[in-house]
Scaffold this active site. Structure first.
Site, PDB file in Angstrom:
ATOM      1  CB  CYS A 156      20.809  47.172  28.109  1.00 48.26           C
ATOM      2  SG  CYS A 156      19.375  46.076  28.166  1.00 48.26           S
ATOM      3  CB  ALA A 157      22.275  52.385  25.387  1.00 46.25           C
ATOM      4  CB  ALA A 158      23.869  53.370  30.516  1.00 45.03           C
ATOM      5  N   PRO A 159      26.936  52.531  29.628  1.00 49.00           N
ATOM      6  CG  PRO A 159      29.238  52.702  30.052  1.00 49.00           C
ATOM      7  CD  PRO A 159      28.114  51.698  29.974  1.00 49.00           C
ATOM      8  N   GLY A 160      27.467  53.712  27.135  1.00 47.86           N
ATOM      9  CA  GLY A 160      27.364  54.277  25.800  1.00 47.86           C
ATOM     10  C   GLY A 160      28.527  54.099  24.854  1.00 47.86           C
TER      11      GLY A 160
ATOM     12  CE  LYS B 120      28.909  46.069  23.952  1.00 49.14           C
ATOM     13  NZ  LYS B 120      29.082  46.465  25.367  1.00 49.14           N
TER      14      LYS B 120
ATOM     15  CG  ASP C 174      20.647  51.985  31.023  1.00 45.76           C
ATOM     16  OD1 ASP C 174      21.300  51.075  30.491  1.00 45.76           O
ATOM     17  OD2 ASP C 174      20.523  52.102  32.253  1.00 45.76           O
TER      18      ASP C 174
ATOM     19  CG  ASP D  60      12.003  47.076  32.515  1.00 42.97           C
ATOM     20  OD1 ASP D  60      12.972  46.517  31.964  1.00 42.97           O
ATOM     21  OD2 ASP D  60      11.239  46.487  33.298  1.00 42.97           O
TER      22      ASP D  60
ATOM     23  CB  CYS E  25      30.760  40.981  29.635  1.00 41.40           C
ATOM     24  SG  CYS E  25      29.699  41.811  30.798  1.00 41.40           S
TER      25      CYS E  25
END
Length: 776
Positions: A174-178, A180, A205, A232, A311
């Site tokens: 689940c990478a966005a916005p990027g 990490k 994403d 997904d 988070c």
């Protein structure tokens, strides 16, 4: 309507945030940072050490400090750090605002090599001092150049715990916005002497629009080892790679599973969370989080590490997901002990007991207490395992919860999982299909059993009960549910549905492609140059741009074209320049890919000095005679066309940059110039001690010198190789960049919306949160 709205706001003591105004910084002043349900919930859970709860709540109400991270893999990192410490941080200590001396930025004690810094300066304070304004401009420009990332402190922790090496195959689910993702790329390129690390990063994403935000972040780093895909995460497809003529399943050495969450750890920057927080948020997200985590460990290689992070401070999203995952794994997973991995970081160990509360305030400590009417919202996996011995064997105390008041950060949760064996529901292998459709690709004979889509026979709800929409599902097929095979197996063959923009194809060139002949002779490429790794984005017509990817990413792309939706990959190395044909080659070098391409180029190189670089980056098409004698002599012996300008550091002159610099240039008939994007030009000039900042006159207008630079830039784009056409069309590159940047306004609106509505985001530009970002 407006009058009534204003009257309503006036009458409400708590205040209501106008979302349209909130994106401009208004409206938040009306939000009261109080939520009784939140306080009652966390007081009862006892996650905060005794006697510290008031400190915890006070910290949650304070604005979040801004943090920056220097891009560690670049050879310029030490130069940027030196510039920050000597030129800005020392001077900032002497600045007084309204009679108060500013606190100088401080390094994060737990981040290696002083490459991450924290400051309490707000935008309002920055505007009050010319020095701080220059510091802010420096940060903005270096961020756009990819040399600095503005990222929340706790967001930097997960990649550090992954222990990445250059050969690792990495999946960011689940990478966005990027932010990490950028960190992962940096770690992959730890050795700058290796232009093509063996490993790669696949950043995924579910949101098509957020994928383009992810592309923008990743492209700043100019890596050939990154691929952005759009799926997904809970049913991301299993990929295959060719090994010794056979197809094998691709298992990842490292996986980052930073799942969508309720985001109550981000209240310091997302003030809107204060009034929106409720325990129902966690209950709604638990099933999705578990499905994504299950899918992640299925794709993890034996011996690999997966970092699960949120988070959120809520055990329903944290320990409950980890405990359910460990219970399903039947001993094939274990929590790693990371207590000594980040010395200096303060964190609380995970808990082994917790309760659940509804938004009405009803508490449940065991699933048996939950009335049947609530079984669709409250699942058994949300509670601690009932077997005390099994619970003790999970070692949930190895989870890490970062509390905001301990080190002035946001709230965060992490758990590092190590895979010791294939998942139990995959040990027997998937049930083979009877007759795959004709023409469909199948795994090679002898390939290992695949750990494919989450199996419907392993319910997420636990206790053997299917969990309706929270149960693990394979990707939806065109068949009705009754006709689907309930046994775990690969997803059904079907045409992939595309959402969002239709991407141009990725076409790899053959070794004997005629485009290589003039390039080979013009630049004298070494025999080791990997021609097979070069691709273009069009089947027909002239090739406008050439890109390069690493060997392993090429392998992935060639064997999975029908399985995945690729948004972007590769780094641009050459651009067509029609004027160059008369000089022997129609392709000029692209600055984005020069560090990837440089090791293979054996001609058309000019060694330049510091003074030469200053001239090339500040003057418009300087004559050859303006170069120093050594560079002038080299330039005279090179014909017209694209060139490489290389600076080699001199240890005897420590005041000069102590890192190599490679710039793309153009040798004209009587002049020479550098083909370097504006922000990178500013970056190199700063390294050489040249002031390139805008003056605070005419309400942010530029000084005369900067105005001249603007004119020079405008002229540059019209000269030598029709640069205006090259750069003007640059937005069409790499996955229809015109569509990406054409949607920049939409992306900005989306980021602003994330800052107010979503659970994660940074006051300095990092909307690193996942709330709702991975819903199917």
């Amino acid at each position: 309507m407006g009058k009534r709205s204003r009257q309503r706001q006036k009458n409400q003591s708590s205040g209501r945030d106008n979302r349209d105004n909130a994106s401009w910084g208004a409206g938040y002043t009306d939000i009261v940072k109080e939520n009784k349900l939140f306080e009652d919930y966390y007081k009862e859970l006892g996650l905060v050490p005794e006697g510290e709860f008031e400190q915890f709540m006070d910290a949650m109400r304070e604005p979040l400090p801004a943090t920056i991270r220097i891009t560690g893999y670049k050879s310029h990192a030490k130069e940027i750090l030196h510039c920050l410490k000597e030129k800005y941080f020392k001077d900032i200590q002497e600045v007084e605002i309204d009679g108060v001396k500013l606190e100088a930025p401080t390094p994060l004690s737990w981040y290696p090599d002083e490459l991450a810094w924290q400051t309490n300066m707000s935008r309002k304070i920055i505007r009050k001092s010319p020095l701080l304004e220059k510091f802010h401009q420096f940060l903005v420009s270096e961020t756009e150049s990819g040399n600095i990332s503005r990222q929340e402190a706790v967001s930097m922790i997960p990649p550090l715990l992954m222990k990445i090496e250059p050969h690792h195959k990495i999946l960011d689910m689940c990478a966005a916005p990027g932010s990490k993702t950028a960190q992962l790329i940096e770690m992959l390129h730890a050795d700058m002497e290796v232009p093509f690390p063996e490993g790669f990063v696949i950043a995924n994403d579910v949101d098509n629009k957020r994928c383009y935000l992810l592309v923008h972040q990743a492209k700043r780093l100019n890596s050939p080892c990154i691929m952005v895909v759009n799926h997904d995460a809970s049913c991301i497809p299993t990929l295959q790679v060719a090994t010794d003529g056979k197809r094998d399943v691709l298992f990842y050495d490292r996986i980052l599973c930073d799942v969508p969450c309720s985001g109550d750890g981000t209240m310091r920057k997302n003030i809107d969370v204060w009034k929106k927080w409720t325990t129902a948020n966690s209950l709604h997200l638990h099933g999705l989080q578990l499905r994504i985590a299950v899918r992640g460990v299925e794709q993890l290689a034996v011996g690999g590490r997966m970092v699960y992070s949120t988070c959120s401070l809520n055990p329903i999203e944290d320990e409950a997901v980890i405990a359910a995952l460990l219970e399903k794994s039947e001993g094939t997973l274990e929590l790693a002990d990371c207590s000594v991995d980040l010395p200096g970081l303060k964190w609380m160990p995970g808990v082994s007991s917790w309760k659940l509360m509804t938004k009405e305030g009803q508490w449940y400590s065991d699933f048996s207490q939950v009335p049947s009417s609530r079984h669709t919202q409250i699942r058994p996996t949300m509670f601690p395992p009932t077997d005390s011995d099994k619970l003790a064997s999970f070692h949930l105390d190895r989870c890490m919860r970062v509390l905001p008041h301990h080190q002035n950060t946001g709230g965060f949760f992490l758990a590092v999982l190590v895979k010791k064996a294939p998942m139990p529901w995959n040990k027997r292998g998937p049930k083979p299909r009877k007759e795959p459709p004709s023409g469909a690709s199948t795994p090679a004979e002898g390939a290992p059993p695949t750990e494919d889509v989450p199996c419907a026979a392993v319910p997420v709800g636990g206790e053997g009960q299917p969990d309706n929409d929270k149960a693990e599902e394979a990707p939806k097929s065109d068949q009705p549910p009754t006709a689907r095979d309930p046994v775990c197996g690969p997803p059904p063959y079907k045409k992939m549905k595309l959402f969002g923009f239709k991407e141009d194809p990725f076409v790899f060139l053959s070794e004997d492609d005629p485009v290589f002949t003039p390039i080979q002779s013009f630049y004298d490429l070494s025999p080791e140059f990997p021609k097979l790794n070069v691709l273009t984005r069009s089947h027909e017509g002239k090739k406008r741009h050439l890109y390069m990817v690493s060997k392993e990413l090429r392998n992935v792309m060639l064997n999975n074209s029908e399985r995945m939706k690729v948004i972007n990959t590769g780094v641009k190395v050459w651009s067509r320049n029609s004027d160059g044909e008369q000089f022997g080659c129609a392709f000029r070098l692209a600055q984005e890919g020069i560090y990837t391409l440089y090791p293979y180029i054996r001609s058309r190189m000019i060694t330049v000095s510091v003074e030469d670089i200053k001239i090339l980056l500040t003057q418009e098409n300087p004559f050859l005679s303006k170069l120093q004698s050594n560079a002038h002599a080299q330039a005279k012996n090179i014909g017209m066309g694209s060139i490489v300008l290389r600076y080699k550091p001199n240890p005897d002159h420590p005041s000069e940059p102590q890192c190599p610099i490679e710039l793309c240039g153009w040798r004209g008939k009587t002049s020479i110039r550098a083909f370097v994007p504006r922000n990178e030009r500013f970056h190199y000039l700063r390294m050489l001690g040249v002031e390139v900042f805008r003056d605070k006159q005419n309400q942010g207008g530029m000084s005369r010198e900067d105005g001249k630079e603007e004119q020079e830039d405008g002229k540059e784009e019209q000269e030598d190789g029709k640069e205006e056409q090259e750069d003007g069309k640059e937005m069409q590159e790499d996955g229809k960049e015109m569509q990406e940047d054409g949607k920049e306004v939409e992306s900005k609106e989306m980021k602003e919306k994330e800052n107010t509505e979503m659970a994660c985001g940074s006051i300095m530009g990092d909307s690193d949160g996942k709330m709702g970002s991975d819903h199917p």
